[in-house]
Design an enzyme around this catalytic site. Structure first.
Site, PDB file in Angstrom:
ATOM      1  N   ARG A 129      21.128 -44.112 -32.292  1.00  0.00           N
ATOM      2  CA  ARG A 129      21.383 -43.556 -33.631  1.00  0.00           C
ATOM      3  C   ARG A 129      21.616 -44.582 -34.730  1.00  0.00           C
ATOM      4  NH1 ARG A 129      25.153 -40.323 -30.640  1.00  0.00           N
ATOM      5  NH2 ARG A 129      24.442 -38.185 -30.327  1.00  0.00           N
ATOM      6  N   ASP A 130      21.708 -45.846 -34.410  1.00  0.00           N
ATOM      7  CA  ASP A 130      21.986 -46.814 -35.485  1.00  0.00           C
ATOM      8  C   ASP A 130      21.275 -48.140 -35.203  1.00  0.00           C
ATOM      9  OD1 ASP A 130      23.054 -47.707 -37.866  1.00  0.00           O
ATOM     10  OD2 ASP A 130      24.993 -48.249 -37.002  1.00  0.00           O
ATOM     11  N   ILE A 131      19.989 -48.055 -34.814  1.00  0.00           N
ATOM     12  CA  ILE A 131      19.242 -49.288 -34.550  1.00  0.00           C
ATOM     13  C   ILE A 131      18.776 -49.874 -35.881  1.00  0.00           C
ATOM     14  CG2 ILE A 131      17.190 -50.280 -33.459  1.00  0.00           C
ATOM     15  CD1 ILE A 131      17.390 -48.078 -31.326  1.00  0.00           C
TER      16      ILE A 131
END
Lengths: 267, 381
Positions: A129-131
């Protein structure tokens, strides 16, 4: 801030979407395992007991995943409603802010490694979710380690964007996430493609992204197709393009397929 | 200088514009660009030490950095401007238009010694307050082109001049006492049984996979899959079988035109109906109903959003966001300070009657107490 729990902070390394990252001296209880310096993420979110349990559950799953390309989580906890977790410290920094110049080939290798790590997460039922470039750490021999599992969505269900930080980081957000789709393989694959484009060209996918209003920026993102910068190596272009297709079903089916494609590239 | 400007007694209202607005204890600043170049300076800033003055010097010396800052220092509160930044000091006298400060080359430093003054800092045109926002930035970083600093009325009223002191008591290094903390033991044990994430199959128009009603559902449904009778709506399917609002001209999933389709209404699960963006940039997808307030109690059929509210303008459970067919509906829950909808044509806020559901049009501006959000339907048109 001087420290948290039994960590003593040495210096602040950065501020992310939902917390601050510190370099810290490892507490004695972790010295046995060979840790002396660790990176500690301190989350902004004021946590309830339920939040702490949610984070603990998610981190337990993460800790059990066996992938050489995931930055391991060494320790996690809460103090007075503030959540934290620690990871190894990487001297070479991240793909977003390396402490030494990286070659194009090294960047491609790091993103291929991160893709493989994302695949291991997906196989365990977890979306990262936060690459983004700042979340792919670089080892001394130029390999990638995917770090900083995005916990915002777990702590605040339904929230797609936190209110902190420059608008620029929303290019890593797949458009369907803004529409409220659930994060999954396709949204992480979008983020990996956007990360490759940003790291290899230094340019945004959205040339005229409005920077004065988040709402305008989100509207713009929904109405605009990404543009690929001319300095993107031609060998990588079709791979990045496929990650950033509007229809999630047309992207690489798995992050492992993406990793395989990237491993075939020599620039 | 016994009437000094007390930053901690000021509210800081971010204004519209390009740039970044930062507030930390003893410091409020507007940067024309991304302040990551000076992030370390800002983090190490400590209003109680001479570093406050050092920060001012460093900000003035940085080439190409445009900044307007109000900084607490042991020497008093100072205003720093570099580049094309402006400031306007307004002492509240209707006959006095206020003192406008512009920046000569090399930056400028001005002492602020009237604590009843409002101070505007930022890029040109800073007096245009973002009309819909009265959000007080307590701490943190948000997009914005300026800041209005003004006294918090209640704080000014209770303040006794004799006790007014700008310099916080010196911080004494306390012996290292570790507050109680809880640590999770993270060991690579066998992973808890969880299903892998679904692979989204590449569907081509020629080979549309039939919807799979035979699939056995063993895992806990994810929030968007939570489906009750209330979540069912009647809609149309595009030629690739995506479920849509009957009034949509284009498929909201794949963008294909549906203008020439026969409109046959079929029941299906309600898709996400857009998102809301709060004045501090927090964004929530409308894939579920929400209970909004200062501290709403959990409820089974909606997620709660606890809205940060330093001024206690919100009720505990202030309002609900829910759905009616293909519409997003807002209902005030008898809040003390009210729920308001902006009326663009009349140029004013209209208060919603308690308990009466109101359909939100796309782009609607809503005020809950002193916080605001905007609804965006995110439809393709």
């Amino acid at each position: 801030m001087k420290g948290i729990a039994d960590y003593i902070f040495i210096e602040r390394m950065g501020t992310g979407n939902h917390g601050t990252f510190w370099l810290a001296e490892a507490p004695e209880r972790l010295a046995e395992a060979g840790h002396d310096r660790l990176g500690v993420k301190v989350l902004d979110h004021h946590a309830t007991d339920q939040d702490f349990r949610r984070m603990a559950n998610e981190l337990q799953v993460y800790a059990a995943i066996d992938s050489p390309f995931l930055a391991p989580i060494v320790d996690a906890g809460q103090q007075d409603g503030t959540l934290y977790y620690s990871t190894p410290y990487y001297d070479s920094g991240s793909v977003g802010a390396p402490s030494r110049p990286l070659t194009l080939q090294e960047i491609i290798n790091c993103i291929a490694d991160a893709s493989e790590a994302a695949h291991a997460l997906h196989e365990t039922g977890v979306a990262h979710r936060d690459i983004k470039p700042a979340n792919i750490m670089v080892t001394d021999d130029g390999r990638g380690r995917l770090a900083d599992l995005g916990l915002a969505q777990i702590l605040t269900p339904g929230q797609t964007v936190t209110g902190v930080g420059p608008v620029g980081t929303i290019e890593f957000l797949a458009p369907e996430l803004i529409r409220g789709e659930v994060a999954g393989r396709p949204t992480d694959i979008w983020a990996l493609g956007a990360t490759a484009h940003r790291a290899l060209t230094g340019k945004s996918l959205y040339r005229d992204l409005p920077s004065n209003s988040l709402l305008d920026a989100l509207r713009y993102l929904l109405d605009t197709s990404p543009e690929f910068h001319s300095t993107l190596p031609s060998e990588v272009l079709p791979i990045v393009k496929r990650c950033l297709l509007a229809d999630p079903a047309q992207r690489f089916p798995t992050a492992l397929d993406l990793a395989t494609a990237l491993r075939g590239v020599a620039v | 200088m016994n009437d000094q400007y007390l930053l901690e007694h000021m509210e800081a209202i971010p204004l519209d514009g390009e740039g970044t607005v930062v507030r930390r204890p003893g410091l409020v600043a507007v940067f024309a660009g991304d302040p990551s170049d000076v992030a370390d300076l800002l983090t190490e800033f400590d209003a109680s030490s001479p570093k406050g003055l050092a920060l001012i010097e460093e900000l003035r010396d940085l080439d190409g950095l445009e900044v307007a800052a109000v900084v607490d220092t042991p020497m008093g509160v100072q205003l720093v401007l570099t580049g094309a930044m402006h400031a306007l000091i307004d002492e509240g006298d209707p006959d006095d238009p206020g003192l406008e400060v512009r920046t000569p080359a090399g930056g400028t430093v001005t002492d602020l010694d009237d604590r009843s003054a409002s101070v505007w800092i930022g890029t040109a045109g800073i007096r245009n307050v973002l009309r819909h926002s009265v959000f007080n930035l307590e701490a943190g970083t948000v997009p914005g082109g300026g800041i209005l600093l003004r006294p918090i009325p209640s704080a000014a009223a209770i303040d006794t001049p004799a006790a007014a002191t700008l310099i916080p008591p010196p911080i004494v290094d306390e012996p290292a006492v570790v507050l109680p903390f809880e640590s999770i033991e993270l060991k690579p044990t066998a992973p808890p049984a969880r299903q892998s994430l679904p692979i989204v199959a590449a569907a081509t128009p020629e080979a549309i996979p039939a919807p799979a009603p035979t699939e056995v559902e063993t895992s806990t449904p994810t929030p968007s899959e939570r489906s009750t009778a209330d979540d069912q709506v009647r809609g149309i399917r595009c030629s690739r079988d995506h479920f849509n609002n009957p009034s949509a001209a284009y498929c909201q999933v794949c963008g294909i035109s549906m203008i020439h389709l026969t409109h046959r209404l079929v029941p299906g699960p309600r898709p996400t109906l857009g998102f809301i963006v709060f004045d501090d940039g927090a964004t929530f997808a409308l894939d579920r109903a929400y209970r909004l307030g200062r501290q709403p109690d959990p409820v089974a059929n909606a997620e709660t959003i606890a809205i940060i509210d330093s001024e206690h303008s919100l009720s505990r459970h202030h309002a609900d966001l829910s759905f009616d067919e293909w519409s997003v509906v807002l209902t005030d829950r008898g809040s003390t300070n009210g729920t308001f909808l902006w009326d663009e044509s009349a140029g004013r806020w209209n208060r919603l009657a308690a308990g009466v559901p109101t359909v939100l049009p796309t782009g609607a501006h809503v005020a809950l107490g002193r916080r605001t959000f905007t609804y965006e339907s995110a439809t393709r048109s």
